[in-house]
Design an enzyme around this catalytic site. Sequence first.
Site, PDB file in Angstrom:
ATOM      1  N   CYS A 221       0.666  -1.142   0.010  1.00  0.00           N
ATOM      2  CA  CYS A 221       0.096  -0.197  -0.077  1.00  0.00           C
ATOM      3  C   CYS A 221       0.870   1.284  -0.002  1.00  0.00           C
ATOM      4  CB  CYS A 221      -0.980  -0.112   0.997  1.00  0.00           C
ATOM      5  SG  CYS A 221      -2.012  -1.473   1.142  1.00  0.00           S
TER       6      CYS A 221
ATOM      7  N   HIS B 285      -3.009   6.977   2.359  1.00  0.00           N
ATOM      8  CA  HIS B 285      -3.510   5.730   2.027  1.00  0.00           C
ATOM      9  C   HIS B 285      -4.787   5.498   2.546  1.00  0.00           C
ATOM     10  CE1 HIS B 285      -4.136   1.421   0.990  1.00  0.00           C
ATOM     11  NE2 HIS B 285      -3.891   1.316   2.062  1.00  0.00           N
TER      12      HIS B 285
ATOM     13  N   ASN C 247     -10.330  -0.276   0.401  1.00  0.00           N
ATOM     14  CA  ASN C 247      -8.623  -0.041   0.334  1.00  0.00           C
ATOM     15  C   ASN C 247      -8.058  -0.665  -1.063  1.00  0.00           C
ATOM     16  OD1 ASN C 247      -6.056  -0.633   0.717  1.00  0.00           O
ATOM     17  ND2 ASN C 247      -6.010  -1.529   2.622  1.00  0.00           N
TER      18      ASN C 247
HETATM   19  N1  ACO Z   1     -18.126  -8.354  10.169  1.00  0.00           N
HETATM   20  C1  ACO Z   1     -18.611  -8.502  11.428  1.00  0.00           C
HETATM   21  N2  ACO Z   1     -17.850  -8.871  12.481  1.00  0.00           N
HETATM   22  C2  ACO Z   1     -16.393  -8.843  12.097  1.00  0.00           C
HETATM   23  C3  ACO Z   1     -16.115  -8.774  10.758  1.00  0.00           C
HETATM   24  C4  ACO Z   1     -16.852  -8.422  10.018  1.00  0.00           C
HETATM   25  N3  ACO Z   1     -16.357  -7.993   8.535  1.00  0.00           N
HETATM   26  N4  ACO Z   1     -14.480  -8.875  10.731  1.00  0.00           N
HETATM   27  C5  ACO Z   1     -14.409  -9.170  12.238  1.00  0.00           C
HETATM   28  N5  ACO Z   1     -15.199  -9.350  12.875  1.00  0.00           N
HETATM   29  C6  ACO Z   1     -15.441  -9.528  14.450  1.00  0.00           C
HETATM   30  C7  ACO Z   1     -14.246 -10.280  14.861  1.00  0.00           C
HETATM   31  O1  ACO Z   1     -14.361 -11.730  14.733  1.00  0.00           O
HETATM   32  C8  ACO Z   1     -14.228  -9.882  16.419  1.00  0.00           C
HETATM   33  O2  ACO Z   1     -15.244 -10.536  17.057  1.00  0.00           O
HETATM   34  P1  ACO Z   1     -15.130 -11.368  18.449  1.00  0.00           P
HETATM   35  O3  ACO Z   1     -14.993  -9.972  19.291  1.00  0.00           O
HETATM   36  O4  ACO Z   1     -16.420 -11.939  18.769  1.00  0.00           O
HETATM   37  O5  ACO Z   1     -13.754 -11.761  18.381  1.00  0.00           O
HETATM   38  C9  ACO Z   1     -15.148  -8.504  16.248  1.00  0.00           C
HETATM   39  O6  ACO Z   1     -15.466  -8.431  15.100  1.00  0.00           O
HETATM   40  C10 ACO Z   1     -13.970  -7.486  16.561  1.00  0.00           C
HETATM   41  O7  ACO Z   1     -12.845  -7.566  15.769  1.00  0.00           O
HETATM   42  P2  ACO Z   1     -11.460  -6.724  15.542  1.00  0.00           P
HETATM   43  O8  ACO Z   1     -10.557  -7.430  14.691  1.00  0.00           O
HETATM   44  O9  ACO Z   1     -11.010  -6.461  17.146  1.00  0.00           O
HETATM   45  O10 ACO Z   1     -12.088  -5.258  15.103  1.00  0.00           O
HETATM   46  P3  ACO Z   1     -11.385  -4.001  14.971  1.00  0.00           P
HETATM   47  O11 ACO Z   1     -12.123  -3.039  15.665  1.00  0.00           O
HETATM   48  O12 ACO Z   1     -10.032  -4.011  15.413  1.00  0.00           O
HETATM   49  O13 ACO Z   1     -11.544  -3.778  13.368  1.00  0.00           O
HETATM   50  C11 ACO Z   1     -10.247  -3.755  11.428  1.00  0.00           C
HETATM   51  C12 ACO Z   1     -10.776  -4.808  12.428  1.00  0.00           C
HETATM   52  C13 ACO Z   1     -11.284  -2.917  10.736  1.00  0.00           C
HETATM   53  C14 ACO Z   1      -9.576  -4.958  10.349  1.00  0.00           C
HETATM   54  C15 ACO Z   1      -9.165  -2.941  12.001  1.00  0.00           C
HETATM   55  O14 ACO Z   1      -8.342  -3.769  12.854  1.00  0.00           O
HETATM   56  C16 ACO Z   1      -8.299  -2.219  10.868  1.00  0.00           C
HETATM   57  O15 ACO Z   1      -8.919  -1.590  10.045  1.00  0.00           O
HETATM   58  N6  ACO Z   1      -7.127  -2.587  10.818  1.00  0.00           N
HETATM   59  C17 ACO Z   1      -6.215  -2.095   9.833  1.00  0.00           C
HETATM   60  C18 ACO Z   1      -6.308  -2.788   8.240  1.00  0.00           C
HETATM   61  C19 ACO Z   1      -5.917  -2.319   7.384  1.00  0.00           C
HETATM   62  O16 ACO Z   1      -5.708  -0.953   7.136  1.00  0.00           O
HETATM   63  N7  ACO Z   1      -5.136  -3.071   6.500  1.00  0.00           N
HETATM   64  C20 ACO Z   1      -4.592  -2.993   5.353  1.00  0.00           C
HETATM   65  C21 ACO Z   1      -3.507  -2.365   5.501  1.00  0.00           C
HETATM   66  S1  ACO Z   1      -3.010  -1.699   3.973  1.00  0.00           S
HETATM   67  C22 ACO Z   1      -1.860  -2.987   2.885  1.00  0.00           C
HETATM   68  O17 ACO Z   1      -0.864  -3.169   3.233  1.00  0.00           O
HETATM   69  C23 ACO Z   1      -2.697  -3.930   2.280  1.00  0.00           C
END
Ligand code: ACO
Length: 318
Positions: free
Chosen positions: A112, A245, A275
């Site tokens: 990214c 990004h 993304n």
């Molecule tokens: N729908 C519903 N529930 C979900 C989903 C979904 N799509 N995905 C995860 N959950 C659940 C999980 O299982 C978890 O359930 P649990 O509490 O029963 O275990 C709960 O939701 C919370 O999950 P978390 O992972 O703690 O949620 P968080 O608030 O951290 O959000 C997210 C997750 C959106 C992925 C966040 O961590 C994030 O945006 N991180 C950065 C990701 C990113 O930017 N990635 C790309 C980088 S760029 C690159 O180089 C490709």
Amino acid sequence: MYSRIAGTGSYLPEKVLTNHDLAKMVDTSDEWIVARTGIRERHVAADNEVASDLALAAGQRAIASSGLVADDIDLIIVATTTPDMVFPSTACILQSKLGISGCPAFDVQAVCSGFVYAMTIANMFIVSGQAKNALLVGAEVYSRILDWNDRTTCVLFGDGAGAVVMSASEEPGVLATKLHADGGYADKLSVPGWVCGGKTIGSPFVQMDGGSVFKFAVRVFDEVAREILEAAKMSVADVDWFIPHQANIRIMEATARKLKLPLERLISTVDRHGNTSAASIPLALDESVSAGRIKRGDNLLLEGVGGGFTWGGVLVRY
Ligand code: ACO
């Protein structure tokens, strides 16, 4: 001699996949995705579309908007994590599709952060007199490397391409650049698969420790912004538009708050594009230029962070 943005272009595949569509495929909801990421919909490439097709459409638009023709391009850099094939590079395939030959063409793999890496490299080619008109494209088809049964990743990404023509100019131009990487974080965000003996070894799908990526991104977006502004002897007040990004609206807004940068100066397309990895910055840039939000003379702070981890930024006067 400086390098300046001469033109921009972008392309989004026709098919739109909404959060409601995804809720029919995996156990998720529009409310969860919007609250956690800000994403409402994303574009998905057709089965017969590859990264170089998206790159071609975006690249041709950028060349046209710069008032040049393809023959004027003397450097092609494609930032992509989803190349058409193992080799040749997507940049070489793009060069052929543009109907030109001879100029250097290569891909940059910095996930990214790929577009800010590409812009930094193109700037060095131009200021050292080795290129006059560089075509930079971020092009991605993440839909090909997502496990559509994994709700923790498949809701986050989209396909698209954004392009910029950078030209030599006596007017600035790129004001400062800074790139970083730390391969110690390789396992936090990866597609840990490869082709061997006619088979895929490991996983061909995106694996991510979302929490680690989130915390890391907010920290380094803030740090690298300060580094770049110091190098350019400028302050946050001089930044007209911040184009990070586009991974997650919460990461972008948290960074803006840390920098004390008003949210009105943060450009966000994540709600409609998701993304798009290396394509997200040039897509957001082109959309804002086309809409007349970004005007000549505005100072733009572009920042990327992604797998590797890689991160960095470019401060550029449009
Ligand atoms: N729908 C519903 N529930 C979900 C989903 C979904 N799509 N995905 C995860 N959950 C659940 C999980 O299982 C978890 O359930 P649990 O509490 O029963 O275990 C709960 O939701 C919370 O999950 P978390 O992972 O703690 O949620 P968080 O608030 O951290 O959000 C997210 C997750 C959106 C992925 C966040 O961590 C994030 O945006 N991180 C950065 C990701 C990113 O930017 N990635 C790309 C980088 S760029 C690159 O180089 C490709």
